[in-house]
Write a protein that holds these residues in place. Structure first.
Motif, PDB file in Angstrom:
ATOM      1  N   LEU A 152       0.865  -1.178   0.000  1.00  0.00           N
ATOM      2  CA  LEU A 152       0.000   0.000   0.000  1.00  0.00           C
ATOM      3  C   LEU A 152       0.906   1.234   0.000  1.00  0.00           C
ATOM      4  N   ALA A 153       0.916   1.955  -1.118  1.00  0.00           N
ATOM      5  CA  ALA A 153       1.816   3.108  -1.264  1.00  0.00           C
ATOM      6  C   ALA A 153       1.003   4.385  -1.049  1.00  0.00           C
ATOM      7  N   ILE A 154       1.297   5.061   0.061  1.00  0.00           N
ATOM      8  CA  ILE A 154       0.478   6.216   0.460  1.00  0.00           C
ATOM      9  C   ILE A 154       1.266   7.511   0.285  1.00  0.00           C
ATOM     10  N   ASP A 155       0.605   8.529  -0.224  1.00  0.00           N
ATOM     11  CA  ASP A 155       1.214   9.861  -0.266  1.00  0.00           C
ATOM     12  C   ASP A 155       0.109  10.889  -0.133  1.00  0.00           C
ATOM     13  N   ARG A 156       0.472  12.053   0.392  1.00  0.00           N
ATOM     14  CA  ARG A 156      -0.505  13.126   0.522  1.00  0.00           C
ATOM     15  C   ARG A 156      -0.660  13.874  -0.802  1.00  0.00           C
ATOM     16  N   SER A 157       0.398  13.846  -1.610  1.00  0.00           N
ATOM     17  CA  SER A 157       0.438  14.636  -2.849  1.00  0.00           C
ATOM     18  C   SER A 157      -0.152  13.861  -4.024  1.00  0.00           C
ATOM     19  N   ARG A 158      -1.200  14.418  -4.651  1.00  0.00           N
ATOM     20  CA  ARG A 158      -1.799  13.765  -5.818  1.00  0.00           C
ATOM     21  C   ARG A 158      -0.832  13.757  -6.993  1.00  0.00           C
ATOM     22  N   GLU A 159      -0.045  14.816  -7.091  1.00  0.00           N
ATOM     23  CA  GLU A 159       0.926  14.898  -8.179  1.00  0.00           C
ATOM     24  C   GLU A 159       1.971  13.775  -8.034  1.00  0.00           C
ATOM     25  N   ALA A 160       2.409  13.534  -6.809  1.00  0.00           N
ATOM     26  CA  ALA A 160       3.359  12.433  -6.566  1.00  0.00           C
ATOM     27  C   ALA A 160       2.713  11.097  -6.930  1.00  0.00           C
ATOM     28  N   LEU A 161       1.440  10.924  -6.568  1.00  0.00           N
ATOM     29  CA  LEU A 161       0.760   9.649  -6.854  1.00  0.00           C
ATOM     30  C   LEU A 161       0.627   9.408  -8.366  1.00  0.00           C
ATOM     31  N   ARG A 162       0.515  10.500  -9.127  1.00  0.00           N
ATOM     32  CA  ARG A 162       0.459  10.338 -10.590  1.00  0.00           C
ATOM     33  C   ARG A 162       1.800   9.815 -11.120  1.00  0.00           C
ATOM     34  N   VAL A 163       2.885  10.322 -10.555  1.00  0.00           N
ATOM     35  CA  VAL A 163       4.220   9.834 -10.953  1.00  0.00           C
ATOM     36  C   VAL A 163       4.366   8.365 -10.546  1.00  0.00           C
ATOM     37  N   ALA A 164       3.948   8.057  -9.307  1.00  0.00           N
ATOM     38  CA  ALA A 164       4.050   6.678  -8.814  1.00  0.00           C
ATOM     39  C   ALA A 164       3.215   5.731  -9.684  1.00  0.00           C
ATOM     40  N   ALA A 165       2.044   6.191 -10.134  1.00  0.00           N
ATOM     41  CA  ALA A 165       1.177   5.341 -10.964  1.00  0.00           C
ATOM     42  C   ALA A 165       1.868   5.004 -12.291  1.00  0.00           C
ATOM     43  N   ARG A 166       2.567   5.996 -12.859  1.00  0.00           N
ATOM     44  CA  ARG A 166       3.269   5.712 -14.123  1.00  0.00           C
ATOM     45  C   ARG A 166       4.425   4.746 -13.887  1.00  0.00           C
ATOM     46  N   ASN A 167       5.074   4.845 -12.725  1.00  0.00           N
ATOM     47  CA  ASN A 167       6.159   3.912 -12.407  1.00  0.00           C
ATOM     48  C   ASN A 167       5.631   2.498 -12.140  1.00  0.00           C
ATOM     49  N   ARG A 168       4.460   2.421 -11.524  1.00  0.00           N
ATOM     50  CA  ARG A 168       3.851   1.105 -11.288  1.00  0.00           C
ATOM     51  C   ARG A 168       3.581   0.419 -12.624  1.00  0.00           C
ATOM     52  N   LEU A 169       3.049   1.188 -13.580  1.00  0.00           N
ATOM     53  CA  LEU A 169       2.744   0.656 -14.906  1.00  0.00           C
ATOM     54  C   LEU A 169       4.039   0.231 -15.602  1.00  0.00           C
ATOM     55  N   ARG A 170       5.042   1.098 -15.546  1.00  0.00           N
ATOM     56  CA  ARG A 170       6.331   0.838 -16.191  1.00  0.00           C
ATOM     57  C   ARG A 170       6.935  -0.482 -15.716  1.00  0.00           C
ATOM     58  N   HIS A 171       6.787  -0.767 -14.415  1.00  0.00           N
ATOM     59  CA  HIS A 171       7.382  -1.989 -13.859  1.00  0.00           C
ATOM     60  C   HIS A 171       6.349  -3.089 -13.638  1.00  0.00           C
ATOM     61  N   ARG A 172       5.140  -2.877 -14.134  1.00  0.00           N
ATOM     62  CA  ARG A 172       4.043  -3.849 -13.992  1.00  0.00           C
ATOM     63  C   ARG A 172       3.915  -4.343 -12.556  1.00  0.00           C
TER      64      ARG A 172
END
Ligand code: GLN
Length: 292
Positions: A152-172
């Motif tokens: 469970l990857a938690i952050d307060r920043s929505r902008e950070a979560l958008r970056v994390a989402a692209r990294n999750r996709l990149r590494h499946r």
């Protein structure tokens, strides 16, 4: 080698030397570092690797006058970190997208990943949380190495979560669940078998802060003693941890004793600190003896 190739090789070398000298002058870099940075900017502008850069000097000569390259060089000359300009940073052997909304991953933080992996067997299941996930590098590195685990990857920043989402996709890394929240506020009691975090821990008057001015200050600074967020997480964590659940958090090189004291007084057992590659105590942790 043809005369033309020799010419472009010379022109490239000269352009590289000139730009490296400018970077050296503007940022006080070592000659070798400046040269490497210029090469990386060129490779990025051209979309080629180092081997091609050497094999095709005529392309590099062209790129040295390229507007995109010139724009990136100007940003670097103005002091923007190279990793933000390239939007890429390697961490734990994986390449992550980054942006100025997230901290640039540090090699020291790989220790946090190693300590977490040592606590979860290769076929381990259950759920752990990464607090203040930023680019998602810690959560994704753990999730890739432990596919049966949910992170469970938690952050307060929505902008950070958008970056994390692209990294999750990149590494499946689909066993990473992204959630917006304030540390552990939204997590159910006893839901986690472990917690990792690289929270902000820099003192608000730390003399190194100006050097980190391009990074999100809320990811770095944590009150007068740097431990405001540490204190907060240590208080919240026992409620969310299952019996024998563990907490691992990064801190500054001179904060280990204070962090162990916080863990002790928060009721954690087996409190310890671990050293990074530079020999500094960098991560401290403990286990929630009884749970709940
Ligand atoms: N290690 C970082 C630095 O001092 C700080 C990271 C953090 O506050 N979590 O540059």
């Amino acid at each position: 080698m043809s005369g033309e190739q020799t010419d472009s090789r010379d022109a490239t070398a000269e352009a590289l030397r000139r730009d490296a000298r400018r970077l050296q002058g503007a940022l006080g870099l070592h000659a070798r570092q400046a040269r490497l940075e210029v090469e990386r900017l060129l490779m990025h502008a051209l979309g080629i690797g180092r081997a091609q850069l050497i094999a095709h000097p005529e392309k590099a000569a062209l790129a040295a006058t390229d507007v995109r390259y010139a724009a990136m060089l100007a940003r670097r000359l103005a002091g923007e970190p190279l990793d933000y300009i390239l939007s890429r940073r390697e961490f734990y052997g994986l390449e992550f997208e980054i942006s100025p909304a997230v901290l640039i991953p540090r090699a020291d933080t790989e220790l946090l990943v190693e300590l977490a992996l040592a606590r979860v067997p290769p076929d381990g299941r259950g759920c752990i949380a990464d607090l203040g996930t930023g680019s998602g590098c810690v959560a994704i590195a753990i999730a890739c190495a432990r596919p049966g685990l949910r992170v469970l990857a938690i952050d307060r920043s929505r902008e950070a979560l958008r970056v994390a989402a692209r990294n999750r996709l990149r590494h499946r890394a689909y066993n990473v669940l992204l959630a917006q929240g304030d540390w552990l506020a939204g997590v159910a009691p006893g839901a986690l078998c472990g917690i990792v975090s690289n929270p902000p821990y820099v003192r608000s008057d730390d003399p190194h802060l100006p050097a980190l001015a391009r990074e999100p200050q809320t990811s770095l600074v944590s009150g007068a003693d740097g431990l405001q967020d540490w204190r907060h997480i240590v208080l919240q964590a026992p409620r969310c941890l299952a019996a024998h659940g563990w907490l691992l958090m990064e801190h500054g090189y001179d904060q280990a004793a204070s962090c162990r004291a916080l863990l002790d007084s928060g009721g954690f057992a087996d409190v310890f600190s671990a050293r990074d590659l530079g020999g500094h105590e960098r991560v401290s942790g403990g286990s929630a003896g009884r749970g709940g």
